[in-house]
Every structure is written in C-alpha cells, then in structure tokens.
Design an enzyme around this catalytic site. Structure first.
Site, PDB file in Angstrom:
ATOM      1  N   LYS A   1       1.280 -13.543   5.919  1.00  0.00           N
ATOM      2  CA  LYS A   1       1.243 -14.603   5.033  1.00  0.00           C
ATOM      3  C   LYS A   1       2.853 -14.951   4.643  1.00  0.00           C
ATOM      4  CE  LYS A   1      -1.164 -16.143   2.157  1.00  0.00           C
ATOM      5  NZ  LYS A   1      -1.945 -17.240   2.217  1.00  0.00           N
TER       6      LYS A   1
ATOM      7  N   TYR B   1       0.765  -1.307   0.018  1.00  0.00           N
ATOM      8  CA  TYR B   1      -0.158   0.131  -0.148  1.00  0.00           C
ATOM      9  C   TYR B   1       0.711   1.481  -0.081  1.00  0.00           C
ATOM     10  CZ  TYR B   1      -4.527  -1.923   0.640  1.00  0.00           C
ATOM     11  OH  TYR B   1      -6.170  -2.620   0.650  1.00  0.00           O
TER      12      TYR B   1
ATOM     13  N   ASP C   1      -6.674  -4.301   5.973  1.00  0.00           N
ATOM     14  CA  ASP C   1      -7.792  -3.853   5.284  1.00  0.00           C
ATOM     15  C   ASP C   1      -8.674  -4.900   5.256  1.00  0.00           C
ATOM     16  OD1 ASP C   1      -9.144  -1.977   3.952  1.00  0.00           O
ATOM     17  OD2 ASP C   1      -7.766  -1.679   2.049  1.00  0.00           O
TER      18      ASP C   1
ATOM     19  N   ASP D   1      -4.910 -16.411   5.737  1.00  0.00           N
ATOM     20  CA  ASP D   1      -6.280 -17.001   5.283  1.00  0.00           C
ATOM     21  C   ASP D   1      -6.780 -17.921   6.385  1.00  0.00           C
ATOM     22  OD1 ASP D   1      -3.698 -18.000   4.548  1.00  0.00           O
ATOM     23  OD2 ASP D   1      -4.474 -19.400   3.244  1.00  0.00           O
TER      24      ASP D   1
END
Ligand code: NAD
Length: 424
Positions: A218, A148, A308, A284
């Site tokens: 992740k 971002y 986000d 996830d």
C-alpha cells in the site's frame, strides 16, 4: 536420532530424519496421528525403506499446560532449535496468561521471518469462484515486522498520552483527529526485513521456475513503510539477481526512453529467456485481481498485515480453512515449522470428523523442504484422486456433487490405499 544440518545455505539431509512435532489441542489429537501415518506411508512407498522419518513429540499448548503447567516449555524451543524443522497441530490460545500467542512466540524465538502459504485448488473441491483451477500461488508474508510487531498503546493510558505529546510537541504532528481518545500503534518496516523476505521469495520462484514475483503493498498511502518495501524489493531484485530477473522498474525506464513497443518486446524476450518478471501491485487492486485474473500471479511477497488478509482470501477461493497449509521459515538458519493454519476446532474435537488436509499439505511442504519431492508427490496425487472421486471429510464432502463423507481415519485409509500401501 538423525539431525538435519545447515551448512553454507544448504540443508544436509540424512536418510532418516527426526522430526519434532507438537500434537496440538482439540482436533490436533486426531489429525496429527493421521498425518504421520500418511507421511510414513508416502515415504515408504517413494523410497522403499531407504529413507524414513522418526517422529519426536514435544509439548506445547493446553496439553502441555495440563501436564506440566507450562504453555510453551523451554525444552520444546530447544528441540526445534536443535533439529531445525518441526511440525505442529493447532494450539489453544492461552487466555489471560503471560503468553499472548504461542504461534507468535515460536516465530519470534526462532526468527521465522517468512510465513509461506501455497494456495492451489484440488479438482472436486467446491469453490466460490468460477475458475478455481487458475488459482495457483505461493504467498511469502513477512512475519516479524509491520503494524503486527505488537508496539501499541491503549487510549487513556499514561503511555498513550506520553506518545501523543511526543508526536505533537516534538514531531509537530497536528493531524491526529481525536487525540485524547486515540490508541496508537507503530509500524516498523526495515530495509533488512524487506530484503531477506524478498530474497527468499525470488530464490523460491527461480528454483521452482515460476514466471512472476509480485510485490503487494500500500505504498500509495504509506509511502515510507509500504512504499519502502516496494522500492527496496525492486532494488534487491536488480542488484542481487541481475539478468535472472526483469523488473517493472526496468520496463518503465525502457518505455520512457525508447517507447512502449520496445519495452513490450523486452518483456516478451525476458519471458522467453525464462527470466523471472518482478512487478508490483497495490494491495486493494491485488485482492480484486485475484478474483478477476488469478492466473496473472504466481509468487507474492508482502508485508505482515496484507499477507494475513491475502492468505485467507486465497485459501477461501480454493476450499477454505480445512485445506490451507502453511510454514514459518528462516531461510538463513534453515529453521522451519510447518503447521495447520486452522484452529483447534473445539466444536468438532473428539468426533473423528476433522479434515487433516491442512496439516497433511503442511507435511507435503516439509517433505519438499527436505528435497523429498517423490514422497510429497505421493500424498498430493492421493489427495487429488480422493477429492476428484468426491471422497473427503464432511466439511468438503457436503459441498461436492455426489460427495461421500469420510471420517478423519477413513480419509487416512483412503489416502494410504491410493498410495498402494497397507492400512495400519
Ligand atoms: P477454528 O479454526 O478452530 O474453527 C473455525 C471453524 O472451522 C469451526 O467451525 C471449526 O469446526 C472449523 N474447522 C477448523 N479446522 C477444521 C478442520 N481441520 N476440519 C474441519 N473443520 C475445521 O477457529 P476458532 O474456533 O476461532 O479457534 C479455536 C481455538 O483455536 C482458539 O483457542 C484459537 O485461539 C485457536 N487458534 C489456533 C490457531 C493455530 O494454532 N494456528 C489458529 C487459529 C485459531
């Protein structure tokens, strides 16, 4: 005007605090005055005149552009810098102007590196999950780094081509599947950026006596960025907080050396001693777990993009957009801007229908940030009572069994009545 000051990591709060505010565009004109009236009533009720807020309007957004041709005047930034805190309604995103997003500009200028989003359920509010009462978390999203950061080049531009050649010729990267039609983005994640975010999240968890801090990442795929976030986060927890935390790294070491039973006992003891358990989970799996066992989580520390998605999913689980509060904070300088997380809702602007809860709960966060917990509690209790009785604005009331739709101003009056105060 009474300014806050920040000395040696501590906020010095006068009895009357000046709070700069941006009204906001669209429904901002409706929810901002409602929020101020409720906050004033709560402060009055809690402190009987010994504490108060003085509101100071600053300009930004479309309202500002129409008045003086500037989306985000320097004077507004200067006021936030000077007064340390502020609160803002939603702002129209300029189209085709020099500023991509006013929110991003505010965060960057003041280096507000934590995006804090508490998520809790209010009894009575319709939720898509079976046991929303188990959802009670605070998300600490890193606000300044990651994919971002805005470092990207569009495919077909000379910059993208140059970057491609750098990767192929100098870095020997041969695995870009469609090199000629690729756009590129860069994902910076640093030790310092990770440490300041994780430190703030741990301090928050310890101060509020919350049981678990979870690093969500992740790192299984992006080993040096997201994986770095996890490792640096654990290292910081152990190096800076010592016996006040018990990390899953320590647990795994114990289990390797002395067996799972000993490690389980150590974990149980850590919990008994009130030590904060620091663990991690892949993003996830985390999203799945929030639906299956939300009670396993209390404070979340995560990078920008994950944060986000996570914030919005969690918000949806407890009632959605009209009710999710947020704050952008720099815990080193004390600067903090509290904000409604939804947009300007142009489809309902001017109709006295908007839900002021997102902004109001952001104001609750602001009062807590000042240490004015009694006033904050006045507001949350009033909201709890209203929602439980099915009294809410139409976005929530229409889904409540026996719900009664109130206008924005009627909802304000109900809240103030709940607090036992006079209705203006
Ligand atoms: P939006 O959040 O304004 O609206 C999405 C939907 O949610 C609409 O149906 C709206 O009526 C509803 N909604 C939003 N807030 C509500 C409230 N308080 N009470 C009841 N219903 C509410 O998103 P959008 O339509 O995509 O964006 C409109 C404008 O807002 C755009 O200019 C966008 O860039 C801007 N925006 C600003 C912020 C911010 O300032 N933080 C955030 C998101 C969007």
């Amino acid at each position: 005007m009474s300014k806050l000051s920040f000395e040696n990591g501590k906020m010095i709060v006068p009895s009357c605090v000046t709070v700069p505010y941006i009204t906001g565009d669209g429904v901002g004109a409706e929810i901002t005055p409602v929020c101020q009236a409720v906050v004033d009533a709560a402060v009055k009720k809690a402190y009987a005149g010994e504490r108060s807020i003085e509101w100071k309007e600053v300009m930004a957004g479309e309202r500002s552009f129409n008045m003086n041709g500037e989306w985000l005047p320097e004077a507004t930034l200067e006021t936030f810098r000077e007064y340390l805190i502020g609160i803002k309604g939603p702002l129209t995103t300029p189209v085709g102007g020099g500023i991509r997003s006013l929110n991003v500009a505010l965060r960057q200028t003041l280096d507000l590196y934590v995006c804090q989003r508490p998520v809790r359920w209010f009894k009575g509010v319709e939720s898509p999950v079976k046991e929303p009462q188990k959802v009670n978390m605070v998300v600490f999203r890193e606000n300044t780094e990651d994919i971002y950061a805005g470092i990207e080049w569009k495919c077909g531009t000379p910059e993208a081509e140059k970057f491609l050649h750098f990767l192929q010729d100098e870095m020997n990267v041969q695995k870009i599947r469609f090199p000629e039609t690729s756009s590129f983005g860069v994902k910076p994640v640093s030790v310092e950026g990770t440490e300041r975010l994780v430190r703030s999240a741990i301090e928050y968890a310890l101060e509020n006596e919350l049981p678990v801090l979870t690093l969500v990442h992740k790192g299984n795929i992006m080993k040096f960025t997201e994986g770095g976030f996890k490792l640096w986060g654990y290292a910081l927890a152990e190096n800076e907080f010592g016996n006040r935390v018990f990390t899953m790294m320590q647990y795994n070491e114990l289990a390797k050396e002395r067996g799972k039973i000993v490690a389980d006992e150590a974990l149980a003891l850590a919990r008994q001693e009130g030590r904060l358990v620091v663990n991690d989970v892949i993003a996830d799996a985390f999203l799945q777990n929030t639906l299956l066992k939300p009670e396993a989580y209390s404070v979340i520390a995560t990078l920008n993009l994950n944060g986000d998605y996570i914030s919005d999913q969690l918000a949806a689980m407890v009632g959605g957009i009209g009710i999710a509060p947020g704050a952008n904070i720099n815990y080193r300088t004390g600067h903090a801007i509290f904000e409604a997380t939804h947009g300007t809702a142009p489809d309902i602007a001017g109709e006295n229908q908007a839900n002021p809860s997102s902004l109001l709960l952001s104001a609750v966060m602001m009062l807590e940030y000042l240490g004015w917990n009694e006033a904050a509690k006045q507001i949350t209790t009033a909201m709890e009572n209203c929602f439980e009785a099915g009294k809410a604005t139409i976005d929530l009331a229409r889904f409540m069994a026996g719900g009664k739709s109130l206008s924005t101003t009627e909802f304000r009056d109900e809240l103030i009545r709940e607090m036992g105060g006079p209705i203006k």
